[in-house]
Design a protein around this motif. Structure first.
Motif, PDB file in Angstrom:
ATOM      1  N   LEU A  77      47.246   2.186  -1.340  1.00 46.52           N
ATOM      2  CA  LEU A  77      46.874   0.838  -1.742  1.00 46.52           C
ATOM      3  C   LEU A  77      47.232   0.664  -3.212  1.00 46.52           C
ATOM      4  O   LEU A  77      47.303   1.654  -3.958  1.00 46.52           O
ATOM      5  N   GLY A 111      47.666  -5.362  -1.622  1.00 48.03           N
ATOM      6  CA  GLY A 111      47.241  -4.601  -0.454  1.00 48.03           C
ATOM      7  C   GLY A 111      48.387  -3.978   0.335  1.00 48.03           C
ATOM      8  O   GLY A 111      49.461  -3.680  -0.198  1.00 48.03           O
ATOM      9  N   ILE A 112      48.153  -3.791   1.642  1.00 50.64           N
ATOM     10  CA  ILE A 112      49.167  -3.204   2.521  1.00 50.64           C
ATOM     11  C   ILE A 112      50.437  -4.040   2.523  1.00 50.64           C
ATOM     12  O   ILE A 112      51.550  -3.507   2.575  1.00 50.64           O
ATOM     13  N   GLU A 143      45.366   1.457  -7.904  1.00 49.30           N
ATOM     14  CA  GLU A 143      44.310   2.469  -7.832  1.00 49.30           C
ATOM     15  C   GLU A 143      43.849   2.846  -9.236  1.00 49.30           C
ATOM     16  O   GLU A 143      44.655   3.072 -10.143  1.00 49.30           O
ATOM     17  N   ASP A 160      39.644  -4.808  -5.696  1.00 48.33           N
ATOM     18  CA  ASP A 160      39.383  -3.919  -4.562  1.00 48.33           C
ATOM     19  C   ASP A 160      38.440  -2.831  -5.067  1.00 48.33           C
ATOM     20  O   ASP A 160      38.869  -1.838  -5.648  1.00 48.33           O
ATOM     21  N   MET A 191      42.087  -5.162   1.840  1.00 44.08           N
ATOM     22  CA  MET A 191      42.928  -4.075   2.325  1.00 44.08           C
ATOM     23  C   MET A 191      44.314  -4.594   2.715  1.00 44.08           C
ATOM     24  O   MET A 191      45.333  -4.023   2.313  1.00 44.08           O
TER      25      MET A 191
END
Length: 538
Positions: free
Chosen positions: A396, A168-169, A399, A285, A140
């Motif tokens: 994120l 990620g973030i 995707e 992810d 994440m």
């Protein structure tokens, strides 16, 4: 008889005539000067093979003309170059010469801190390194590293020592977290000694981001998925918990995961190499990027579509003897059998959801005997209505999109095989098998719409930002879209999901202190693997 006078006149005329003939002949056949002596004897004994004794010719005037034009062109080119350097690009070269003694240095800003919803630090700065907290958060949070050509085309940034978010973030909100670098001018002499320094632009520290996740809850979810995966010999797993009132993600865990600390620091190399060779793909992810066959959790969408299209009364019972049979399209004298996972007897819609009856959804999805069925086009229409086959918009990176099966899709992906859409394909799609592909994030959005009677939420992780926040558009996460489907239809489906917990396929979620409605799903992947799902709400 001719007189002497007449004889002389005649001779003179003949001589004059021969001379004119000779002149005309020379004009026609030009004689070179040295040819006069061709019949002469080589008295001085010249080396004729070495061209000795030949008479020199004068240089043709055309040669002088050519040389004159050539040197004029060279002169014009030289003048043009001088003009370009001194006049046209003079200012640019002046600046370049100034840079030979004025050096620009980037002043790096402090990277912003990432917190969870309760203010616990998840990622922060420690001296010259980036630090990360807790297990179960790495996919994440992501990690930072030096920019590459895949990240930016800014040459100055490529050769700077400034770290950027790589996943990620850290990557999604890099523009906020990274801040603005400052600029300092350093004046040096010919020996590179510093004469003076001047800060032209002060650095601006990055903004701080508060996520909606509960770090402790997420770490617990991670440990549970890890334990279950190891116990059941699963390759990996993922889970998302979302607030139904806002779309805020409370937990989003993946197993296995990489270590953000290791990737950001670039060591130990052995650990990084183990990530690269791990066949379980810790860099994926699974909650956002992984796409999976949904299996029976798609029966929730089929149930809503069946009710809204009035295919069958929800109280009407269908008999499940363990399978359904139809004529084989390739061998008319034989039958094609589509199995249920067990014989359920007579089931209505609620019971069919609770026990996950395949036969019931074969018939309402593809049709059987007097039941017309939805058909593949309606199945695709309602799948898209609930957000499948497209990105959810979660904040994120990477995707996944997934795939909704259709005759067009089958024809495109099977150009040389059996690309004709058949009733059996519709049956498979009705129970989430075949070519159906979805993400975990999409399933969270879908089941939240059922829980809220048709409200489509956008799952998101950012809760608020402090400091340099730029142009974050929080409205894209708080906007509400409502499906135009009667609430009573959602009520029937939710009752079936609750029955699955109390007396169906999800009895493992039946707790006394919390009321859960859920739906399980199992999708076979070849002969070796399965996708095992459970979705629901409380």
């Amino acid at each position: 008889m001719l007189s002497n006078k007449n004889y002389k006149d005649i001779r003179q005329k003949r001589t004059s005539s021969k001379f004119r003939s000779h002149i005309l002949s020379r004009k026609k056949f030009e004689i070179e000067p040295d040819e006069i002596f061709l019949d002469s004897k080589n008295i001085p004994r010249f080396e004729l093979d070495q061209l000795e004794g030949r008479i020199e010719k004068p240089i043709n005037k055309k040669v002088f003309s050519f040389l004159f034009i050539f040197f004029v062109i060279i002169e014009l080119m030289f003048i043009s170059r001088v003009w370009s350097i001194e006049i046209s690009k003079g200012e640019a070269f002046t600046i370049l010469s100034e840079n030979n003694r004025l050096r620009s240095v980037r002043l790096f800003s402090n990277r912003g801190v990432i917190y969870d919803r309760f203010g616990n630090k998840l990622s922060w700065n420690d001296v010259d390194s980036r630090r990360y907290s807790s297990e179960g958060l790495s996919n994440m949070l992501g990690y930072i590293g030096y920019p590459s050509k895949r990240d930016t085309e800014d040459i100055e940034m490529l050769y700077s020592k400034e770290m950027i978010g790589k996943a990620g973030i850290e990557k999604v909100y890099n523009n906020i977290l990274s801040g603005d670098a400052g600029i300092k001018l350093i004046e040096t002499d010919a020996h590179n000694n510093i004469k003076s320094e001047s800060v032209q632009k002060l650095p601006v520290d990055g903004g701080n981001i508060y996520l909606s996740v509960d770090a402790d809850f997420q770490s617990e979810l991670y440990r549970y998925i890890e334990s279950l995966s190891l116990e059941k010999d699963f390759t990996g797993g993922a889970g998302i918990f979302m607030d139904l009132s806002s779309g805020e993600v409370l937990s989003i865990a993946n197993f296995p995961e990489y270590d953000s600390q290791v990737l950001s620091s670039g060591e130990p190399r052995e650990k990084i190499n183990s990530y690269l060779t791990d066949q379980r793909n810790p860099f994926v992810d699974r909650a956002v990027s992984g796409i999976y066959t949904p299996g029976s959790i798609m029966k929730l969408v089929l149930a809503i579509a069946t009710l809204n299209e009035k295919i069958i009364d929800p109280n009407k019972e269908i008999l499940s003897t363990g399978s359904i049979s139809i004529p084989n399209p390739f061998f008319p004298d034989k039958i094609s059998v589509f199995p249920d996972w067990k014989a359920h007897g007579l089931v209505d819609m609620r019971r069919a959801l609770a026990v996950s009856s395949n036969v019931y959804f074969y018939e309402v999805g593809g049709g059987f005997e007097e039941i017309k069925g939805l058909g593949i086009d309606k199945i695709g229409e309602y799948s898209k209505m609930f957000g499948l086959g497209e990105k959810t918009g979660i904040d994120l990176d990477n995707e996944g999109v997934g795939l909704i099966p259709s005759p067009e899709e089958k024809k495109a992906n099977s150009p040389e095989g059996d690309n004709i859409w058949r009733i059996g394909d519709t049956y498979n799609a009705s129970i989430g098998q075949g070519d159906f592909q979805v993400t975990v994030a999409q399933m969270v959005k879908m089941v939240s719409a059922i829980a809220t009677d048709g409200v489509l939420l956008t799952p998101h992780l950012i809760k608020k930002c402090e400091g340099r926040c730029g142009d974050i558009d929080m409205d894209k996460f708080t906007g509400i879209e409502k499906l135009k489907i009667p609430p009573e239809y959602f009520k029937i489906v939710k009752e079936g999901m609750r029955m699955a917990v109390t007396d169906g396929s999800a009895k493992g979620l039946n707790f006394s202190n919390i009321k859960i409605a859920a739906k399980t799903g199992t999708a076979e992947i070849g002969s070796k693997y399965v996708n095992s799902w459970v979705i629901g709400f409380a």
